[in-house]
Motif scaffolding. Structure first.
Motif, PDB file in Angstrom:
ATOM      1  N   LEU A   5     -28.600  21.641  11.134  1.00  0.00           N
ATOM      2  CA  LEU A   5     -28.940  22.878  10.456  1.00  0.00           C
ATOM      3  C   LEU A   5     -30.440  22.963  10.218  1.00  0.00           C
ATOM      4  CD1 LEU A   5     -26.136  22.885   7.724  1.00  0.00           C
ATOM      5  CD2 LEU A   5     -26.084  24.003   9.959  1.00  0.00           C
ATOM      6  N   ASN A   6     -30.987  24.178  10.342  1.00  0.00           N
ATOM      7  CA  ASN A   6     -32.398  24.349  10.014  1.00  0.00           C
ATOM      8  C   ASN A   6     -32.565  24.389   8.493  1.00  0.00           C
ATOM      9  OD1 ASN A   6     -31.883  27.027   9.081  1.00  0.00           O
ATOM     10  ND2 ASN A   6     -32.037  27.795  11.185  1.00  0.00           N
ATOM     11  N   ASP A   7     -33.806  24.407   8.042  1.00  0.00           N
ATOM     12  CA  ASP A   7     -34.071  24.318   6.601  1.00  0.00           C
ATOM     13  C   ASP A   7     -33.461  25.486   5.830  1.00  0.00           C
ATOM     14  OD1 ASP A   7     -35.410  21.976   6.994  1.00  0.00           O
ATOM     15  OD2 ASP A   7     -37.414  22.888   7.019  1.00  0.00           O
ATOM     16  N   ASP A   8     -33.565  26.701   6.387  1.00  0.00           N
ATOM     17  CA  ASP A   8     -33.023  27.876   5.698  1.00  0.00           C
ATOM     18  C   ASP A   8     -31.510  27.780   5.540  1.00  0.00           C
ATOM     19  OD1 ASP A   8     -35.528  28.947   5.444  1.00  0.00           O
ATOM     20  OD2 ASP A   8     -35.365  30.245   7.212  1.00  0.00           O
ATOM     21  N   THR A   9     -30.843  27.366   6.629  1.00  0.00           N
ATOM     22  CA  THR A   9     -29.389  27.247   6.577  1.00  0.00           C
ATOM     23  C   THR A   9     -28.966  26.127   5.644  1.00  0.00           C
ATOM     24  OG1 THR A   9     -29.242  28.052   8.857  1.00  0.00           O
ATOM     25  CG2 THR A   9     -27.294  26.964   7.948  1.00  0.00           C
ATOM     26  N   ARG A  10     -29.704  25.014   5.670  1.00  0.00           N
ATOM     27  CA  ARG A  10     -29.390  23.900   4.780  1.00  0.00           C
ATOM     28  C   ARG A  10     -29.511  24.324   3.314  1.00  0.00           C
ATOM     29  NH1 ARG A  10     -32.569  20.659   6.867  1.00  0.00           N
ATOM     30  NH2 ARG A  10     -31.112  19.647   8.292  1.00  0.00           N
ATOM     31  N   LYS A  11     -30.502  25.142   3.012  1.00  0.00           N
ATOM     32  CA  LYS A  11     -30.656  25.626   1.641  1.00  0.00           C
ATOM     33  C   LYS A  11     -29.487  26.527   1.246  1.00  0.00           C
ATOM     34  CE  LYS A  11     -33.893  27.779  -1.598  1.00  0.00           C
ATOM     35  NZ  LYS A  11     -32.823  28.525  -2.273  1.00  0.00           N
ATOM     36  N   LEU A  12     -29.027  27.375   2.201  1.00  0.00           N
ATOM     37  CA  LEU A  12     -27.874  28.223   1.917  1.00  0.00           C
ATOM     38  C   LEU A  12     -26.631  27.381   1.648  1.00  0.00           C
ATOM     39  CD1 LEU A  12     -28.332  31.105   4.526  1.00  0.00           C
ATOM     40  CD2 LEU A  12     -28.395  31.325   2.037  1.00  0.00           C
ATOM     41  N   VAL A  13     -26.473  26.281   2.392  1.00  0.00           N
ATOM     42  CA  VAL A  13     -25.346  25.379   2.161  1.00  0.00           C
ATOM     43  C   VAL A  13     -25.406  24.830   0.743  1.00  0.00           C
ATOM     44  CG1 VAL A  13     -24.331  23.160   2.797  1.00  0.00           C
ATOM     45  CG2 VAL A  13     -25.027  24.753   4.584  1.00  0.00           C
ATOM     46  N   GLU A  14     -26.577  24.361   0.345  1.00  0.00           N
ATOM     47  CA  GLU A  14     -26.736  23.811  -0.999  1.00  0.00           C
ATOM     48  C   GLU A  14     -26.484  24.870  -2.070  1.00  0.00           C
ATOM     49  OE1 GLU A  14     -30.650  22.221  -1.017  1.00  0.00           O
ATOM     50  OE2 GLU A  14     -30.163  20.520   0.292  1.00  0.00           O
ATOM     51  N   ASP A  15     -26.992  26.076  -1.846  1.00  0.00           N
ATOM     52  CA  ASP A  15     -26.853  27.145  -2.840  1.00  0.00           C
ATOM     53  C   ASP A  15     -25.408  27.572  -3.037  1.00  0.00           C
ATOM     54  OD1 ASP A  15     -29.577  27.126  -3.201  1.00  0.00           O
ATOM     55  OD2 ASP A  15     -29.964  28.907  -1.966  1.00  0.00           O
ATOM     56  N   HIS A  16     -24.584  27.447  -1.973  1.00  0.00           N
ATOM     57  CA  HIS A  16     -23.214  27.956  -2.051  1.00  0.00           C
ATOM     58  C   HIS A  16     -22.162  26.851  -2.217  1.00  0.00           C
ATOM     59  CE1 HIS A  16     -25.304  31.487  -0.406  1.00  0.00           C
ATOM     60  NE2 HIS A  16     -24.360  32.167  -1.004  1.00  0.00           N
TER      61      HIS A  16
ATOM     62  N   VAL B 192     -12.761  19.822  -0.798  1.00  0.00           N
ATOM     63  CA  VAL B 192     -14.178  20.185  -0.823  1.00  0.00           C
ATOM     64  C   VAL B 192     -14.828  19.865   0.516  1.00  0.00           C
ATOM     65  CG1 VAL B 192     -16.412  19.687  -1.883  1.00  0.00           C
ATOM     66  CG2 VAL B 192     -14.379  19.938  -3.319  1.00  0.00           C
ATOM     67  N   GLN B 193     -14.502  18.706   1.083  1.00  0.00           N
ATOM     68  CA  GLN B 193     -15.090  18.323   2.369  1.00  0.00           C
ATOM     69  C   GLN B 193     -14.710  19.314   3.459  1.00  0.00           C
ATOM     70  OE1 GLN B 193     -14.108  14.364   3.624  1.00  0.00           O
ATOM     71  NE2 GLN B 193     -15.286  14.486   5.512  1.00  0.00           N
ATOM     72  N   ASP B 194     -13.431  19.682   3.526  1.00  0.00           N
ATOM     73  CA  ASP B 194     -13.006  20.670   4.522  1.00  0.00           C
ATOM     74  C   ASP B 194     -13.675  22.016   4.258  1.00  0.00           C
ATOM     75  OD1 ASP B 194     -11.335  18.916   5.897  1.00  0.00           O
ATOM     76  OD2 ASP B 194      -9.600  19.388   4.652  1.00  0.00           O
ATOM     77  N   GLY B 195     -13.782  22.369   2.968  1.00  0.00           N
ATOM     78  CA  GLY B 195     -14.419  23.635   2.624  1.00  0.00           C
ATOM     79  C   GLY B 195     -15.885  23.674   3.008  1.00  0.00           C
ATOM     80  N   MET B 196     -16.573  22.542   2.900  1.00  0.00           N
ATOM     81  CA  MET B 196     -17.984  22.492   3.289  1.00  0.00           C
ATOM     82  C   MET B 196     -18.135  22.703   4.794  1.00  0.00           C
ATOM     83  SD  MET B 196     -19.775  22.270   0.601  1.00  0.00           S
ATOM     84  CE  MET B 196     -21.347  21.939   1.398  1.00  0.00           C
ATOM     85  N   LEU B 197     -17.190  22.189   5.575  1.00  0.00           N
ATOM     86  CA  LEU B 197     -17.223  22.441   7.015  1.00  0.00           C
ATOM     87  C   LEU B 197     -17.041  23.932   7.294  1.00  0.00           C
ATOM     88  CD1 LEU B 197     -15.088  19.441   8.342  1.00  0.00           C
ATOM     89  CD2 LEU B 197     -17.572  19.678   8.391  1.00  0.00           C
ATOM     90  N   GLY B 198     -16.117  24.557   6.550  1.00  0.00           N
ATOM     91  CA  GLY B 198     -15.930  25.997   6.693  1.00  0.00           C
ATOM     92  C   GLY B 198     -17.160  26.767   6.284  1.00  0.00           C
ATOM     93  N   LEU B 199     -17.839  26.306   5.233  1.00  0.00           N
ATOM     94  CA  LEU B 199     -19.067  26.960   4.782  1.00  0.00           C
ATOM     95  C   LEU B 199     -20.149  26.895   5.853  1.00  0.00           C
ATOM     96  CD1 LEU B 199     -21.119  28.118   2.750  1.00  0.00           C
ATOM     97  CD2 LEU B 199     -21.347  25.806   1.796  1.00  0.00           C
ATOM     98  N   MET B 200     -20.344  25.713   6.441  1.00  0.00           N
ATOM     99  CA  MET B 200     -21.384  25.580   7.469  1.00  0.00           C
ATOM    100  C   MET B 200     -21.068  26.424   8.696  1.00  0.00           C
ATOM    101  SD  MET B 200     -22.612  21.600   7.276  1.00  0.00           S
ATOM    102  CE  MET B 200     -20.983  20.869   7.154  1.00  0.00           C
ATOM    103  N   GLU B 201     -19.791  26.450   9.078  1.00  0.00           N
ATOM    104  CA  GLU B 201     -19.413  27.277  10.223  1.00  0.00           C
ATOM    105  C   GLU B 201     -19.617  28.751   9.917  1.00  0.00           C
ATOM    106  OE1 GLU B 201     -15.767  27.798  13.426  1.00  0.00           O
ATOM    107  OE2 GLU B 201     -15.614  26.341  11.800  1.00  0.00           O
ATOM    108  N   ALA B 202     -19.302  29.156   8.683  1.00  0.00           N
ATOM    109  CA  ALA B 202     -19.497  30.556   8.292  1.00  0.00           C
ATOM    110  C   ALA B 202     -20.973  30.932   8.360  1.00  0.00           C
ATOM    111  CB  ALA B 202     -18.956  30.779   6.875  1.00  0.00           C
ATOM    112  N   LEU B 203     -21.830  30.044   7.878  1.00  0.00           N
ATOM    113  CA  LEU B 203     -23.269  30.326   7.891  1.00  0.00           C
ATOM    114  C   LEU B 203     -23.808  30.423   9.310  1.00  0.00           C
ATOM    115  CD1 LEU B 203     -24.441  28.016   4.972  1.00  0.00           C
ATOM    116  CD2 LEU B 203     -24.270  30.505   4.952  1.00  0.00           C
TER     117      LEU B 203
END
Length: 264
Positions: free
Chosen positions: A8-19, A44-55
């Motif tokens: 992930l680039n920095d912007d996307t990584r920040k969105l992951v952290e924010d959400h 939570v782990q599965d949800g984080m994968l869904g979050l990254m894919e959504a982003l």
């Protein structure tokens, strides 16, 4: 999976952290109705994968409640996929429960009342003990899923909602749907109505309901599954295609769905 944290680039990584709080709130929401042996951390782990894919898939403005609803739905979908992957018999159980729903509809029309478990077992040509075992195996059977809404895959359904600016969650708040559900609940046996009230309104656990009603926890689980199947069969007799079609929402209309406040 289309990406990983390292890619992930920095912007996307920040969105992951924010959400992350949205994902954790969805995990708490999903976990409330799961057996205690399901690890919340796995959700939570599965949800984080869904979050990254959504982003990675999202191409519009990455802010606002519409965006957060999309993230919440993708996270929830990833959690459900994870649960299904961990349960190799769930597909067969769902197939068997569809047969139960058909039998429920047929017998209800013929008898003019909800059938007993014995009558259902006979209609399905199976011993009562086997039918009750099926009810036990189907613990966690849900009233409405995304696949029930349209027959689409989760991704296809969400993409269509987003393309049409339709709200996929608002349909669950429609007065007509709630009225149809209330009328269907009134057709259930009195003890089943009490069970659903204790479980969904008072948020009591199965073992607490079992103690309250003087029954075993396994029997309460069976009754819950049969009640959900009866509700699904009853709702199937109504014009559900119209009730469950996502409605259009103006671009500037505020979203009051449950997930819009998950991060609060």
């Amino acid at each position: 999976m289309t990406g990983s944290p390292d890619s992930l680039n920095d912007d996307t990584r920040k969105l992951v952290e924010d959400h992350q709080p949205v994902v954790r709130s969805v995990a708490n929401h999903v976990g409330r109705r799961l057996p205690p042996n399901v690890d919340r951390a796995d959700l939570v782990q599965d949800g984080m994968l869904g979050l990254m894919e959504a982003l990675l898939r999202w191409t519009k403005e990455s802010s606002g409640t519409h965006f957060e609803n999309y993230i919440a739905l993708r996270a929830q979908g990833a959690m459900i996929d994870g649960l299904r992957a961990a349960d190799p018999v769930s597909r067969q159980v769902r197939k068997d429960m569809r047969r139960v729903e058909v039998a429920l509809q047929q017998l209800s029309h013929r008898l003019g009342r909800p059938p007993t478990e014995g009558e259902l077992a006979k209609q399905l040509d199976m011993p009562l003990a086997d039918y009750q075992r099926l009810l036990q195996d189907a613990q966690g059977y849900v009233l409405i899923s995304l696949q029930d809404l349209t027959g689409d895959s989760v991704d296809q359904y969400l993409k269509r909602c987003l393309d049409d600016n339709a709200d996929p969650l608002a349909l669950l708040e429609r007065a007509a749907l709630r009225q149809a559900l209330a009328e269907s609940i009134q057709l259930l046996p009195r003890k089943s109505q009490i069970l659903l009230t204790l479980y969904y309104e008072h948020e009591m656990r199965m073992h607490e309901i079992a103690k309250h009603l003087g029954l075993s926890e396994a029997r309460i689980s069976q009754m819950h599954t049969q009640s959900i199947a009866q509700l699904r069969a009853s709702m199937a007799d109504r014009d559900m295609a119209r009730l469950l079609t996502p409605r259009m929402r103006p671009r500037d209309e505020p979203d009051e769905s449950e997930y819009s406040t998950l991060g609060a």
